[in-house]
Enzyme design. Structure first.
Site, PDB file in Angstrom:
ATOM      1  N   ASN A   1      -2.925   5.530  -6.102  1.00 52.83           N
ATOM      2  CA  ASN A   1      -3.032   4.326  -6.938  1.00 52.83           C
ATOM      3  C   ASN A   1      -3.943   3.387  -6.144  1.00 52.83           C
ATOM      4  OD1 ASN A   1      -2.617   1.659  -7.741  1.00 52.83           O
ATOM      5  ND2 ASN A   1      -0.411   1.889  -8.040  1.00 52.83           N
ATOM      6  N   GLU A   2      -5.205   3.279  -6.585  1.00 53.42           N
ATOM      7  CA  GLU A   2      -6.208   2.629  -5.737  1.00 53.42           C
ATOM      8  C   GLU A   2      -5.976   1.134  -5.578  1.00 53.42           C
ATOM      9  OE1 GLU A   2     -10.040   4.195  -7.008  1.00 53.42           O
ATOM     10  OE2 GLU A   2      -9.583   6.079  -5.950  1.00 53.42           O
TER      11      GLU A   2
ATOM     12  N   ARG B   1       1.729  13.448 -10.143  1.00 55.67           N
ATOM     13  CA  ARG B   1       3.136  13.059 -10.007  1.00 55.67           C
ATOM     14  C   ARG B   1       4.057  13.772 -11.004  1.00 55.67           C
ATOM     15  NH1 ARG B   1       3.609   6.559  -9.011  1.00 55.67           N
ATOM     16  NH2 ARG B   1       1.633   6.165  -7.952  1.00 55.67           N
TER      17      ARG B   1
ATOM     18  N   CYS C   1       2.292  -0.839 -18.078  1.00 53.99           N
ATOM     19  CA  CYS C   1       3.237  -0.429 -17.030  1.00 53.99           C
ATOM     20  C   CYS C   1       4.485  -1.289 -17.063  1.00 53.99           C
ATOM     21  CB  CYS C   1       2.627  -0.618 -15.643  1.00 53.99           C
ATOM     22  SG  CYS C   1       1.123   0.295 -15.372  1.00 53.99           S
TER      23      CYS C   1
ATOM     24  N   ASN D   1       7.926   3.403 -16.155  1.00 53.57           N
ATOM     25  CA  ASN D   1       8.357   4.528 -15.316  1.00 53.57           C
ATOM     26  C   ASN D   1       9.879   4.604 -15.181  1.00 53.57           C
ATOM     27  OD1 ASN D   1       5.720   3.246 -13.523  1.00 53.57           O
ATOM     28  ND2 ASN D   1       5.560   5.250 -14.458  1.00 53.57           N
TER      29      ASN D   1
ATOM     30  N   GLY E   1       0.823  -1.223   0.000  1.00 56.23           N
ATOM     31  CA  GLY E   1       0.000   0.000   0.000  1.00 56.23           C
ATOM     32  C   GLY E   1       0.851   1.264   0.000  1.00 56.23           C
ATOM     33  N   LEU E   2       1.892   1.261  -0.806  1.00 56.55           N
ATOM     34  CA  LEU E   2       2.867   2.367  -0.767  1.00 56.55           C
ATOM     35  C   LEU E   2       2.505   3.555  -1.650  1.00 56.55           C
ATOM     36  CD1 LEU E   2       6.083   0.147  -1.047  1.00 56.55           C
ATOM     37  CD2 LEU E   2       5.294   1.326   1.010  1.00 56.55           C
TER      38      LEU E   2
ATOM     39  N   GLU F   1       7.841  10.835 -14.151  1.00 57.34           N
ATOM     40  CA  GLU F   1       7.455   9.421 -14.057  1.00 57.34           C
ATOM     41  C   GLU F   1       7.733   8.660 -15.351  1.00 57.34           C
ATOM     42  OE1 GLU F   1       5.579   7.907 -11.159  1.00 57.34           O
ATOM     43  OE2 GLU F   1       6.350   9.637 -10.071  1.00 57.34           O
TER      44      GLU F   1
ATOM     45  N   HIS G   1      -1.190   7.851 -13.576  1.00 56.50           N
ATOM     46  CA  HIS G   1      -0.321   8.080 -14.744  1.00 56.50           C
ATOM     47  C   HIS G   1      -1.209   8.208 -15.966  1.00 56.50           C
ATOM     48  CE1 HIS G   1       3.106   5.686 -12.617  1.00 56.50           C
ATOM     49  NE2 HIS G   1       3.410   6.963 -12.574  1.00 56.50           N
TER      50      HIS G   1
HETATM   51  N1  LIG Z   1       1.081   3.132 -14.749  1.00 59.23           N
HETATM   52  C1  LIG Z   1       2.327   2.747 -14.788  1.00 59.23           C
HETATM   53  N2  LIG Z   1       3.047   2.990 -15.824  1.00 59.23           N
HETATM   54  N3  LIG Z   1       2.920   2.115 -13.756  1.00 59.23           N
HETATM   55  C2  LIG Z   1       2.259   1.586 -12.647  1.00 59.23           C
HETATM   56  C3  LIG Z   1       3.103   1.720 -11.423  1.00 59.23           C
HETATM   57  C4  LIG Z   1       2.470   1.087 -10.203  1.00 59.23           C
HETATM   58  C5  LIG Z   1       3.212   1.426  -8.938  1.00 59.23           C
HETATM   59  N4  LIG Z   1       2.681   0.665  -7.814  1.00 59.23           N
HETATM   60  C6  LIG Z   1       3.322   0.602  -6.635  1.00 59.23           C
HETATM   61  O1  LIG Z   1       4.409   1.112  -6.462  1.00 59.23           O
HETATM   62  C7  LIG Z   1       2.641  -0.165  -5.528  1.00 59.23           C
HETATM   63  C8  LIG Z   1       3.605  -0.754  -4.506  1.00 59.23           C
HETATM   64  C9  LIG Z   1       2.918  -1.203  -3.251  1.00 59.23           C
HETATM   65  O2  LIG Z   1       1.959  -0.586  -2.815  1.00 59.23           O
HETATM   66  O3  LIG Z   1       3.389  -2.200  -2.642  1.00 59.23           O
HETATM   67  C10 LIG Z   1       3.132   2.924  -8.653  1.00 59.23           C
HETATM   68  O4  LIG Z   1       2.126   3.367  -8.074  1.00 59.23           O
HETATM   69  O5  LIG Z   1       4.039   3.657  -9.045  1.00 59.23           O
END
Ligand SMILES: N=C(N)NCCC[C@H](NC(=O)CCC(=O)O)C(=O)O
Length: 441
Positions: A25-26, A212, A365, A110, A20-21, A174, A248
């Site tokens: 990003n839902e 971002r 991604c 990214n 959930g970092l 990004e 993104h």
């Molecule tokens: N849309 C593109 N191009 N990339 C998707 C990246 C997903 C990535 N998820 C994470 O980093 C989640 C990690 C975690 O919660 O454990 C982010 O949000 O940066």
């Protein structure tokens, strides 16, 4: 000059887990603390690479990074042996160990922004590493990303790799996830569309979730990549969709050659942008999905736009989608009509990428697009190109080193640190990368 698009996919790392970092990003928030399966995640990614390579689309692989990132934990004041550093972080501040252990480098859309040689003033292929500074766990990727890209694109006559922009919010970058290229054949000069979420004024910025990418960053990347200024367009992402989880641009739009497939709410001032692109791109073909057919929420849940749009030699295109799009009745109905309608998209190909999807990472991604001429392709480190042998070697490597279950609590296990280093050491030999990881230096 004739050129091809090569898709470089990120290989999922051994510490893939759900922490959930990524606020905004839902999927990341929703799957926090669920049990992950790193082995399955890596294999799902490899399956996609292999299937696309078999279908005739040039495919390569980008290795994962060293995790846990002991260096960054030391920078935060944890001390002792490497094992003690990990143990102290994990028991005292578990979310910091999670961030230092994230396998997020798998989402190589990214990793960098790429400018093919047809668009650049010096005729080289340029790659600017993304600083990803909006999220701590992602900002730590840049240094190793640069080393890895230099080891892959290791020919200074053909390639120019630039370090990431300064690590401050003003230059939040990004990478290719906020970049589109629109034009004719891959080898022809094309229009580069840089999409940002906020500018210096802060005017019309999202209010709920972070934007971002900044305009200042996009402008700097265009300069570094030496993109012919006449071929550059900057456009703002619709702040309302960022607030609905579109963190993104590649969660709401995908382009390929003359086609821009996007939601009707993807961009601020969308009509104006599309008119500008129509003036610049010969045969420009926008395909806008209306809200009544697919809501923004459904687009975010199914990742319909986080698809890969790939060209065949006859000019037709294939849309590579995650399973979640097929599982959703309304989205699948829309897509089934789309392939029958009069447009270049003639086939849908679905992959099970559920392990990555649960962290908000779909097919697009997981890949970095690099348009290369034949001579440039020959200058790429050949050991990263996907073929039957590399596929089998990497599958066996995953079988040998990866766990099939991982939670945040497991990260403190010193054995995981050792397994990771042993595995990556073997991987740098397989991919002939030299010493790219901190533990090798
Ligand atoms: N849309 C593109 N191009 N990339 C998707 C990246 C997903 C990535 N998820 C994470 O980093 C989640 C990690 C975690 O919660 O454990 C982010 O949000 O940066």
């Amino acid at each position: 000059m004739k050129a091809h698009e090569v898709n470089f996919d990120g290989l999922v790392g051994l510490t893939h887990h759900y922490a959930g970092l990524s606020f905004g990003n839902e999927a990341s928030t929703k799957h926090r603390f669920q049990i992950s399966n790193p082995k399955l995640a890596a294999k799902q990614g490899l399956q996609k690479m292999k299937a696309l390579a078999d279908a005739g689309f040039p495919q390569a692989v980008i290795p994962p990074q060293e995790r846990p990132n002991v260096e960054v934990l030391r920078q935060l004041g944890f001390s002792g042996s490497d094992e003690q550093v990990v143990e102290k972080a994990g028991t005292q501040v578990p979310h910091l160990l999670s961030a230092a252990s994230s396998a997020s480098s798998m989402w190589v859309a990214n990793a960098a922004t790429v400018a093919p040689s047809a668009d650049t003033l010096d005729g080289k292929v340029h790659l600017t590493v993304a600083n990803l500074n909006n999220k701590f766990h992602r900002a730590t990727e840049a240094v190793t990303t640069e080393r890895v890209l230099r080891a892959i694109f290791n020919n200074a006559e053909r390639f120019s790799v630039h370090e990431a922009l300064p690590q401050v919010a003003m230059f939040g970058d990004e990478g290719a996830a906020n970049h589109n290229r629109l034009g004719g054949h891959y080898g022809d000069p094309a229009t580069q569309l840089f999409v940002y979420g906020r500018d210096e004024s802060g005017h019309n910025a999202p209010v709920r979730y972070p934007a971002r990418q900044t305009l200042a960053a996009s402008q700097a990347v265009a300069r570094l990549n030496q993109v012919n200024p006449g071929q550059v367009v900057f456009a703002q992402q619709n702040p309302n969709v960022i607030d609905q989880g579109v963190f993104h641009n590649d969660v709401i739009a995908v382009s390929n050659r003359q086609v821009l497939f996007c939601h009707e709410q993807a961009f601020a001032q969308q009509d104006k942008l599309l008119a500008n692109l129509a003036d610049r791109v010969p045969g420009f073909t926008p395909i806008q999905v209306p809200t009544h057919a697919v809501s923004v929420q459904d687009a975010v849940e199914t990742y319909l736009f986080n698809s890969q749009l790939l060209s065949r030699d006859d000019g037709s295109m294939m849309l590579v989608l995650p399973q979640e799009s097929e599982n959703h009745q309304g989205v699948w109905r829309y897509l089934s009509e789309l392939v029958k309608a009069d447009n270049p998209i003639s086939e849908l190909k679905v992959f099970d990428l559920r392990e990555s999807m649960a962290n908000g990472g779909g097919p697009a991604c997981l890949r970095l697009r690099v348009v290369l001429t034949q001579a440039e392709m020959q200058a790429v480190n050949p050991a990263v190109m996907m073929n039957d042998t590399l596929f089998n070697t990497l599958n066996n490597w995953v079988d040998r080193y990866y766990r099939d279950q991982l939670t945040q609590a497991d990260l403190v296990d010193p054995q995981l640190l050792r397994e990771g280093r042993e595995a990556l050491d073997a991987l740098t030999t397989i991919l002939q990368l030299g010493s790219v990881y901190p533990f090798q230096r």
